[in-house]
Design an enzyme around this catalytic site. Structure first.
Site, PDB file in Angstrom:
ATOM      1  N   GLU A 151       2.952-105.133  20.626  1.00  0.00           N
ATOM      2  CA  GLU A 151       4.114-104.307  19.668  1.00  0.00           C
ATOM      3  C   GLU A 151       4.644-103.142  20.176  1.00  0.00           C
ATOM      4  OE1 GLU A 151       3.254-106.666  15.639  1.00  0.00           O
ATOM      5  OE2 GLU A 151       2.464-104.761  15.477  1.00  0.00           O
TER       6      GLU A 151
ATOM      7  N   CYS B 225       8.329 -96.490  20.780  1.00  0.00           N
ATOM      8  CA  CYS B 225       6.933 -96.460  20.505  1.00  0.00           C
ATOM      9  C   CYS B 225       6.250 -97.364  21.468  1.00  0.00           C
ATOM     10  CB  CYS B 225       6.549 -96.530  19.158  1.00  0.00           C
ATOM     11  SG  CYS B 225       4.696 -96.208  19.176  1.00  0.00           S
TER      12      CYS B 225
ATOM     13  N   CYS C 115      -7.411-102.281  21.229  1.00  0.00           N
ATOM     14  CA  CYS C 115      -7.716-100.975  21.452  1.00  0.00           C
ATOM     15  C   CYS C 115      -9.168-100.940  21.478  1.00  0.00           C
ATOM     16  CB  CYS C 115      -7.075 -99.825  20.567  1.00  0.00           C
ATOM     17  SG  CYS C 115      -7.686 -98.121  20.977  1.00  0.00           S
TER      18      CYS C 115
ATOM     19  N   CYS D 250     -10.503 -97.019  15.516  1.00  0.00           N
ATOM     20  CA  CYS D 250     -10.308 -95.995  14.388  1.00  0.00           C
ATOM     21  C   CYS D 250     -10.395 -96.815  12.970  1.00  0.00           C
ATOM     22  CB  CYS D 250      -9.014 -95.249  14.428  1.00  0.00           C
ATOM     23  SG  CYS D 250      -8.921 -94.351  16.262  1.00  0.00           S
TER      24      CYS D 250
ATOM     25  N   CYS E 201      -6.717 -97.832  11.257  1.00  0.00           N
ATOM     26  CA  CYS E 201      -5.882 -98.359  12.196  1.00  0.00           C
ATOM     27  C   CYS E 201      -5.916 -99.890  12.319  1.00  0.00           C
ATOM     28  CB  CYS E 201      -6.061 -97.697  13.534  1.00  0.00           C
ATOM     29  SG  CYS E 201      -4.904 -98.857  14.889  1.00  0.00           S
TER      30      CYS E 201
ATOM     31  N   CYS F 208       3.051 -95.982  11.760  1.00  0.00           N
ATOM     32  CA  CYS F 208       1.776 -95.366  12.678  1.00  0.00           C
ATOM     33  C   CYS F 208       0.440 -96.106  12.056  1.00  0.00           C
ATOM     34  CB  CYS F 208       1.512 -93.904  12.356  1.00  0.00           C
ATOM     35  SG  CYS F 208       2.620 -92.889  13.512  1.00  0.00           S
TER      36      CYS F 208
HETATM   37  S1  SF4 Z   1      -5.324 -95.183  16.257  1.00  0.00           S
HETATM   38 FE1  SF4 Z   1      -5.509 -97.242  16.502  1.00  0.00          FE
HETATM   39  S2  SF4 Z   1      -4.493 -97.778  18.664  1.00  0.00           S
HETATM   40 FE2  SF4 Z   1      -5.003 -95.486  18.489  1.00  0.00          FE
HETATM   41  S3  SF4 Z   1      -6.730 -94.738  19.353  1.00  0.00           S
HETATM   42 FE3  SF4 Z   1      -7.275 -95.321  17.160  1.00  0.00          FE
HETATM   43  S4  SF4 Z   1      -7.597 -97.575  17.211  1.00  0.00           S
HETATM   44 FE4  SF4 Z   1      -6.551 -97.100  18.984  1.00  0.00          FE
END
Ligand code: SF4
Length: 340
Positions: free
Chosen positions: A89, A102, A109, A113, A116, A335
């Site tokens: 995206e 962005c 990833c 996190c 996220c 975000c």
């Molecule tokens: S916020 Fe999401 S995209 Fe960014 S480093 Fe952490 S898991 Fe990865």
């Protein structure tokens, strides 16, 4: 079969070397660059013979736009597809009279996190520099040709899917190519790279042009930060700050500390006190980002009053602080909400 190497990963110097190796004039690199990057209708097109030579060695592929979602606030989210069927995206965010793109740096990833949506996917693969640049070109062309907006060239934030410093070499090449004066001609201060604190990558930042740097801080305490950003158990705050302190910043450059504000978790008085201890003496600016919920997330967004109160606590402690207004949350483009 598609050729492995993309024309979009070449700097102008590399393109000149290629042309010289084919006994062609290196001056042609200017026409090629203008055609590739400027979307310039008046530019003399690349001649057929030259094109045939280039097409034998490079692919000219750009990502396809698979879906587009638009928010009433002007945010546009694209799902962009690559040759191998993977997609990411990319988001166009309006900001005053300009847009910011962005960009994603990975499919998925590895950082996981907990706040996220992308983190729930795991890492599928790194993007190549040409795929990173391709997102920008496609989004900027959409802005001009589909939305009919002739604004200034959009700024760039590396805050989409992926940890950009986990793919540092490709991101660095993308930045260098996007800065080519006869190509996109981006200035380093038009680009911001945001990291979750991937230490091996932070140590490479002195090799980068002087772009803006942002760290996803989210808590000044290792135990809470570890819950939000699991790599903090390998790269704790002390080590991250040591590496950031070693960066060669411009005179008036600040590091931006992003602070995702989560109700009841990191919006307490002791958080403000500890932030003052950590950042008071550093060249720091804090960006408070009220948490954007996504399907299945366990955290809550604080009320607007609580967000304002926390900001005031930081300002009282003489910390340079602003609240980042959320754009595109209704289309899951804000975000931490991206997922392909
Ligand atoms: S916020 Fe999401 S995209 Fe960014 S480093 Fe952490 S898991 Fe990865």
């Amino acid at each position: 079969m598609t050729l492995e190497k993309s024309i979009y990963e070449l700097s102008q110097e590399e393109l000149k070397s290629f042309l010289a190796s084919k006994d062609l004039s290196t001056d042609l690199s200017t026409t090629i660059f203008r055609n590739l990057y400027k979307n310039n209708k008046h530019e003399q097109p690349i001649g057929k013979k030259l094109l045939a030579v280039l097409e034998k060695s490079f692919n000219f592929d750009l990502p396809t736009i698979d879906t587009v979602s638009k928010s009433p606030d002007g945010t546009v989210k694209f799902l962009m597809g690559f040759n191998d069927g993977k997609s990411v995206e990319t988001v166009l965010i309006p900001f005053h009279k300009r847009f910011t793109v962005c960009l994603s740096s990975q499919v998925g990833c590895a950082m996981k996190c907990s706040f996220c949506y992308t983190g729930t996917m795991g890492l599928s693969r790194h993007l190549k520099s040409s795929e990173i640049i391709g997102q920008y070109i496609v989004a900027a062309n959409y802005l001009e040709n589909v939305l009919g907006l002739k604004t200034m060239a959009p700024n760039i934030v590396f805050m989409g899917q992926g940890e950009p410093l986990h793919n540092a070499d490709e991101v660095l090449n993308a930045i260098n190519v996007m800065m080519e004066p006869l190509g996109l001609g981006m200035g380093p201060r038009q680009m911001t790279l945001s990291t979750a604190g991937y230490l091996p990558g932070i140590k490479k930042l002195n090799n980068f042009p002087k772009i803006n740097i942002a760290l996803s801080l989210h808590s000044p305490f290792n135990d809470i930060r570890k819950e939000l950003i699991p790599i903090n158990q390998h790269f704790p705050l002390e080590d991250i700050f040591e590496a950031l302190d070693g960066l060669d910043l411009m005179k008036r450059q600040f590091i931006v500390y992003e602070y995702l504000l989560i109700d009841g978790l990191n919006d307490r008085l002791e958080d403000a006190d500890k932030l003052e201890e950590l950042l008071g003496e550093r060249k720091a600016a804090i960006n408070i980002i009220p948490f954007n919920p996504f399907p299945g997330s366990k955290y809550k967004r604080p009320s607007d009053e609580k967000v304002e109160l926390f900001k005031e606590m930081l300002v009282e402690r003489k910390l340079r602080t602003m609240i980042r207004t959320t754009k595109g949350s209704d289309i899951l483009a804000a975000c931490g909400q991206l997922k392909s």
